[in-house]
Design a protein around this motif. Sequence first.
Motif, mmCIF file in Angstrom:
data_model
loop_
_atom_site.group_PDB
_atom_site.id
_atom_site.type_symbol
_atom_site.label_atom_id
_atom_site.label_comp_id
_atom_site.label_asym_id
_atom_site.label_seq_id
_atom_site.Cartn_x
_atom_site.Cartn_y
_atom_site.Cartn_z
ATOM 1 N N GLN A 58 0.821 -1.209 0.000
ATOM 2 C CA GLN A 58 0.000 0.000 0.000
ATOM 3 C C GLN A 58 0.856 1.260 0.000
ATOM 4 O O GLN A 58 0.499 2.286 -0.605
ATOM 5 C CB GLN A 58 -0.946 0.007 1.204
ATOM 6 C CG GLN A 58 -1.854 1.231 1.292
ATOM 7 C CD GLN A 58 -2.851 1.321 0.152
ATOM 8 O OE1 GLN A 58 -3.564 0.367 -0.139
ATOM 9 N NE2 GLN A 58 -2.921 2.489 -0.487
ATOM 10 N N ALA A 59 2.020 1.203 0.632
ATOM 11 C CA ALA A 59 2.889 2.392 0.712
ATOM 12 C C ALA A 59 3.301 2.875 -0.665
ATOM 13 O O ALA A 59 3.444 4.090 -0.890
ATOM 14 C CB ALA A 59 4.124 2.075 1.560
ATOM 15 N N PRO A 110 -7.022 8.673 3.770
ATOM 16 C CA PRO A 110 -7.251 7.227 3.684
ATOM 17 C C PRO A 110 -6.204 6.587 2.780
ATOM 18 O O PRO A 110 -5.535 7.274 1.989
ATOM 19 C CB PRO A 110 -8.639 7.150 3.046
ATOM 20 C CG PRO A 110 -8.720 8.378 2.193
ATOM 21 C CD PRO A 110 -7.990 9.449 2.962
ATOM 22 N N PRO A 111 -6.002 5.271 2.849
ATOM 23 C CA PRO A 111 -5.125 4.605 1.889
ATOM 24 C C PRO A 111 -5.535 4.953 0.458
ATOM 25 O O PRO A 111 -6.724 5.025 0.141
ATOM 26 C CB PRO A 111 -5.346 3.116 2.194
ATOM 27 C CG PRO A 111 -5.741 3.103 3.633
ATOM 28 C CD PRO A 111 -6.567 4.332 3.833
ATOM 29 N N ALA A 112 -4.555 5.196 -0.382
ATOM 30 C CA ALA A 112 -4.820 5.743 -1.706
ATOM 31 C C ALA A 112 -5.420 4.711 -2.648
ATOM 32 O O ALA A 112 -5.160 3.512 -2.556
ATOM 33 C CB ALA A 112 -3.531 6.309 -2.299
ATOM 34 N N CYS A 118 -8.916 -2.331 -4.345
ATOM 35 C CA CYS A 118 -9.095 -2.483 -2.893
ATOM 36 C C CYS A 118 -7.894 -1.912 -2.145
ATOM 37 O O CYS A 118 -6.907 -2.623 -1.910
ATOM 38 C CB CYS A 118 -9.264 -3.950 -2.528
ATOM 39 S SG CYS A 118 -10.665 -4.755 -3.298
ATOM 40 N N PRO A 119 -7.924 -0.633 -1.729
ATOM 41 C CA PRO A 119 -6.858 -0.113 -0.876
ATOM 42 C C PRO A 119 -6.860 -0.843 0.469
ATOM 43 O O PRO A 119 -7.924 -1.168 1.005
ATOM 44 C CB PRO A 119 -7.232 1.362 -0.697
ATOM 45 C CG PRO A 119 -8.249 1.658 -1.751
ATOM 46 C CD PRO A 119 -8.965 0.370 -1.990
ATOM 47 N N ASN A 134 -4.715 -4.034 -3.663
ATOM 48 C CA ASN A 134 -4.867 -4.922 -4.817
ATOM 49 C C ASN A 134 -5.973 -4.440 -5.741
ATOM 50 O O ASN A 134 -6.890 -3.728 -5.322
ATOM 51 C CB ASN A 134 -5.103 -6.368 -4.373
ATOM 52 C CG ASN A 134 -6.455 -6.576 -3.718
ATOM 53 O OD1 ASN A 134 -7.489 -6.588 -4.387
ATOM 54 N ND2 ASN A 134 -6.471 -6.759 -2.388
ATOM 55 N N SER A 135 -5.850 -4.830 -6.992
ATOM 56 C CA SER A 135 -6.860 -4.458 -7.979
ATOM 57 C C SER A 135 -6.921 -5.515 -9.064
ATOM 58 O O SER A 135 -5.879 -6.028 -9.494
ATOM 59 C CB SER A 135 -6.524 -3.102 -8.605
ATOM 60 O OG SER A 135 -7.466 -2.773 -9.619
ATOM 61 N N GLY A 136 -8.115 -5.846 -9.508
ATOM 62 C CA GLY A 136 -8.232 -6.626 -10.725
ATOM 63 C C GLY A 136 -7.669 -5.801 -11.869
ATOM 64 O O GLY A 136 -7.904 -4.590 -11.942
#
Length: 513
Positions: A279-280, A297-299, A318-319, A349-351
């Motif tokens: 995530q960083a 928030p997480p980006a 999904c952050p 993660n992301s599709g």
Amino acid sequence: MQHEIELSILPEHISDELYIINQGALRLKIVPSRIKSLKIRKRSIDARGKQVVFRVRVIFFIDEVPAHETRHVEYANVADAMPVLIIGAGPAGLFAALRCLEKGLRPIVVERGKDVQRRRRDLALLSKEGAVDPDSNYCFGEGGAGTYSDGKLYTRSNKRGDVQRVLQVLVAHGATEDILVDARPHIGTNKLPHIIQAIRHTILEHGGEIHFDCRVTDIIVSFGQVKGVTLAGGETVTAEHVILATGHSARDMYELFHRKRWLAEPKPFALGVRIEHPQAIIDQAQYHCAVRSEHLPPAYYSLVEQIDGRGVFSFCMCPGGIIAPCATDKGEVVVNGWSPSKRNNPYANSGTVVQVNLSDVPNSARYPFALLDFQHEVEERAYVVGGGKLVAPAQRMVDFVQRRLSADLPANSYKPGTKSAMLSEVLPPFVDHALRRALPLFGKKMKGYYTNEAILVGVESRTSSPVRITRDNNTLQHPQIKGLYPCGEGAGYAGGIVSAAIDGMNCADAINR
């Protein structure tokens, strides 16, 4: 008197109502004491400049106090009303049931899976032991796929119906009011089950019915009119209005339509992998900082490219999330992603998927389930290459692009485990080619994205239904079967929680008409 204006607010002040009142007073050129209240109508993050800010649309109440707002929805008691049978308790089915209550119709919901409490145990076995229950998994069970896979509510479906009404119903059943104002509303997998239970209680309290562990094996039709359904246990449930809201993974229902020669058609979908970064890395790229502020928030990110006229895009990002095993049968590997409400996991993660067109699959012009079979073949290859027990084939990002087997894999969130493999052995050649071309281009758009610290996990294949069950645009009924209403993602008319909920309400409205 009310005034609505847009303000730019630094992250450290976004929760400070007095600060926002003072900023509003400056813009409106009045003394702050004249502002008696405020209401935030829309809130989003703007990270385009060097300084990240919140863009906030605010209604200021000047010299007046706003009237009290109620989010309570009035439902009738329908215990003796005309029955509407709803197959599936996902967003489409549950919101169809709630709309039936509003219209004085009695919803009878039959769900092949379990309630949210019992379903949770099956998901634990799925992650720990790779044991798939075909009727109780991430896709099947109370609340449908969205319950345990994030609850993202972002949609572009405004033309299909009242998005705000869907959000208000969720708030009335326990969701935070933030979803009414955030540009990308999100509930979180840890909170959704409680909201789904509250919706169930509303349906039951007002005379509706919900039955779990009830898989439909046949739809009973006589002289072109639906009469009810047969369940796996041999029981029948009778009704002359049936909403078919089974979700995009109910392959047995598509097979039933094929046997009965009922109209359905292939539908383009998208297929690829789920990509996970620390995530960083995403925070640094999006917020232009070494360390993300505690007030942000997480980006999030959204990326898209055209490769040889074919779309490649991020999907269901999904952050602070987790990659989940979403197989619905033995011998297949399917992945998806989810986040808790705080999005506080160390990975993003992301599709990342590629368009699959009808022209990509042989026989699609003649066989309506050609893309469904194509999808299943890819999932079976992923299982074989992974080696079993839902272990997923995976590759580091740069290794994938450079056609190199990864010597090792980074730590990641996929609990059944990952195995270093050549994803070219799993993905169709045109998907493999488009992803290789697109990922370095994504890296040029977002600094740090193209890195071997990122892992590609295969396969992300359930982006939407590869089948559309035909229905009349005006009545929403199947053209061969009066009283049967194909609905939601599984029928090919929605693409997420909100759009599925809207389609469920639209089908209930069609029955009422």
